[in-house]
Scaffold this motif. Structure first.
Motif, PDB file in Angstrom:
ATOM      1  N   PHE A  29       0.849  -1.185   0.000  1.00 26.07           N
ATOM      2  CA  PHE A  29       0.000   0.000   0.000  1.00 26.07           C
ATOM      3  C   PHE A  29       0.885   1.236   0.000  1.00 26.07           C
ATOM      4  CE2 PHE A  29      -2.606  -3.319   1.724  1.00 26.07           C
ATOM      5  CZ  PHE A  29      -3.873  -3.060   1.222  1.00 26.07           C
ATOM      6  N   HIS A  30       0.626   2.141  -0.915  1.00 25.61           N
ATOM      7  CA  HIS A  30       1.368   3.399  -0.977  1.00 25.61           C
ATOM      8  C   HIS A  30       0.993   4.245   0.236  1.00 25.61           C
ATOM      9  CE1 HIS A  30       2.652   7.334  -2.543  1.00 25.61           C
ATOM     10  NE2 HIS A  30       3.519   6.619  -3.236  1.00 25.61           N
ATOM     11  N   SER A  33      -2.281   6.132   0.498  1.00 24.26           N
ATOM     12  CA  SER A  33      -3.550   5.404   0.681  1.00 24.26           C
ATOM     13  C   SER A  33      -4.217   5.867   1.963  1.00 24.26           C
ATOM     14  CB  SER A  33      -3.287   3.895   0.767  1.00 24.26           C
ATOM     15  OG  SER A  33      -2.748   3.402  -0.434  1.00 24.26           O
ATOM     16  N   SER A  34      -5.550   5.734   2.005  1.00 22.41           N
ATOM     17  CA  SER A  34      -6.257   6.102   3.227  1.00 22.41           C
ATOM     18  C   SER A  34      -7.379   5.111   3.519  1.00 22.41           C
ATOM     19  CB  SER A  34      -6.830   7.519   3.130  1.00 22.41           C
ATOM     20  OG  SER A  34      -7.869   7.575   2.183  1.00 22.41           O
ATOM     21  N   MET A  52      -1.743   4.218   7.924  1.00 24.37           N
ATOM     22  CA  MET A  52      -1.326   3.297   6.858  1.00 24.37           C
ATOM     23  C   MET A  52       0.123   2.851   7.024  1.00 24.37           C
ATOM     24  SD  MET A  52      -4.044   2.733   5.184  1.00 24.37           S
ATOM     25  CE  MET A  52      -3.457   1.806   3.792  1.00 24.37           C
ATOM     26  N   LYS A 148      -5.104   2.778  -8.401  1.00 20.66           N
ATOM     27  CA  LYS A 148      -5.866   3.445  -7.341  1.00 20.66           C
ATOM     28  C   LYS A 148      -7.304   2.935  -7.322  1.00 20.66           C
ATOM     29  CE  LYS A 148      -4.925   7.482  -5.869  1.00 20.66           C
ATOM     30  NZ  LYS A 148      -4.829   8.914  -5.644  1.00 20.66           N
ATOM     31  N   SER A 150     -11.008   2.822  -4.881  1.00 21.25           N
ATOM     32  CA  SER A 150     -11.713   3.420  -3.749  1.00 21.25           C
ATOM     33  C   SER A 150     -13.085   2.771  -3.594  1.00 21.25           C
ATOM     34  CB  SER A 150     -11.855   4.934  -3.941  1.00 21.25           C
ATOM     35  OG  SER A 150     -12.659   5.204  -5.067  1.00 21.25           O
ATOM     36  N   ASP A 183      -9.382   4.471   0.103  1.00 19.61           N
ATOM     37  CA  ASP A 183      -8.816   4.962  -1.153  1.00 19.61           C
ATOM     38  C   ASP A 183      -7.393   4.424  -1.175  1.00 19.61           C
ATOM     39  OD1 ASP A 183      -8.388   6.264  -3.500  1.00 19.61           O
ATOM     40  OD2 ASP A 183      -8.410   8.280  -2.649  1.00 19.61           O
ATOM     41  N   PHE A 184      -7.219   3.305  -1.868  1.00 16.16           N
ATOM     42  CA  PHE A 184      -5.941   2.599  -1.844  1.00 16.16           C
ATOM     43  C   PHE A 184      -5.170   2.827  -3.141  1.00 16.16           C
ATOM     44  CE2 PHE A 184      -8.001  -0.863   0.965  1.00 16.16           C
ATOM     45  CZ  PHE A 184      -7.680  -0.161   2.118  1.00 16.16           C
ATOM     46  N   LYS A 185      -3.908   3.141  -2.989  1.00 17.84           N
ATOM     47  CA  LYS A 185      -2.975   3.120  -4.121  1.00 17.84           C
ATOM     48  C   LYS A 185      -2.073   1.933  -3.874  1.00 17.84           C
ATOM     49  CE  LYS A 185       0.386   5.647  -6.795  1.00 17.84           C
ATOM     50  NZ  LYS A 185       1.165   6.856  -6.975  1.00 17.84           N
ATOM     51  N   LEU A 186      -2.090   0.996  -4.815  1.00 16.87           N
ATOM     52  CA  LEU A 186      -1.373  -0.270  -4.639  1.00 16.87           C
ATOM     53  C   LEU A 186      -0.189  -0.367  -5.574  1.00 16.87           C
ATOM     54  CD1 LEU A 186      -4.487  -2.639  -4.584  1.00 16.87           C
ATOM     55  CD2 LEU A 186      -3.300  -1.643  -2.629  1.00 16.87           C
TER      56      LEU A 186
END
Length: 188
Positions: A29-30, A33-34, A52, A148, A150, A183-186
């Motif tokens: 997870f970047h 991410s939230s 995170m 990304k 969400s 809101d995930f940036k993977l």
């Protein structure tokens, strides 16, 4: 004898043909991410944001693609309840009492499958809070970039046998409905 040999050979060969082949990927997870929980009482609203940085650096997941479905095996996340910050020490204390953090210090998530649709995705997830497991179908939106994702999940905390806290002799009551936003940036 040849009849039995043929049956045994058929069973053995069938087991190889039907064997589920899972591939794997390492996912992280970047830091942008939230994940947060939003709730309200009869007086105010609150948000509890997850740190995170407390997520594992990498998580190995096993998956199998069979369009439009991606199935997962052991795709689990364990979120520490202590990783949530609700903005004040008093609300944090109430939050941990609600989740029974002393007895159940983690929220467990297991991704079972993702189904692709014309309008996005649906993730099928099992969530365990305070020892109780419930399965949910969560609509997922993919952002402009492919990494990304969400979504929002509305839940009733009483489904997990949790009792909403009451304060000031019942004058302040937390509502049973909360929403989980992510809101995930993977990086895969």
């Amino acid at each position: 004898m040849d009849k039995y040999l043929a049956i045994v050979l058929f069973v053995v060969l069938s087991s190889f043909c039907l064997k589920e082949e899972f591939e794997y990927a390492d996912v992280s997870f970047h830091t942008s991410s939230s994940l947060f929980i939003q709730g309200s009482s009869n007086v105010n609203t609150f948000q509890c944001h997850f740190n995170m940085a407390s997520m594992p650096a990498k998580t190995r997941i096993y998956y199998q693609k069979n369009e439009p479905i991606i199935s997962f095996k052991n795709a689990k996340l364990k979120l520490t309840n202590q990783g949530f910050d609700c903005g004040s020490r008093l609300i944090n204390k109430d939050f941990h009492e609600l989740l029974q953090s002393e007895k159940h210090p983690f929220i467990h998530l297991e991704l079972e499958k993702i189904v692709s649709h014309d309008y996005g995705y649906t993730a099928y997830v099992e969530i365990q809070i305070a020892g109780k497991k419930i399965r949910y179908a969560i609509p997922i939106k993919q952002k402009e970039t492919t990494d990304k994702y969400s979504g929002k999940l509305d839940i009733n905390i009483t489904d997990f046998n949790l009792v909403p806290p009451k304060k000031m002799l019942g004058a302040i009551v937390v509502r049973e409905e909360i929403s989980i936003h992510f809101d995930f940036k993977l990086t895969i």
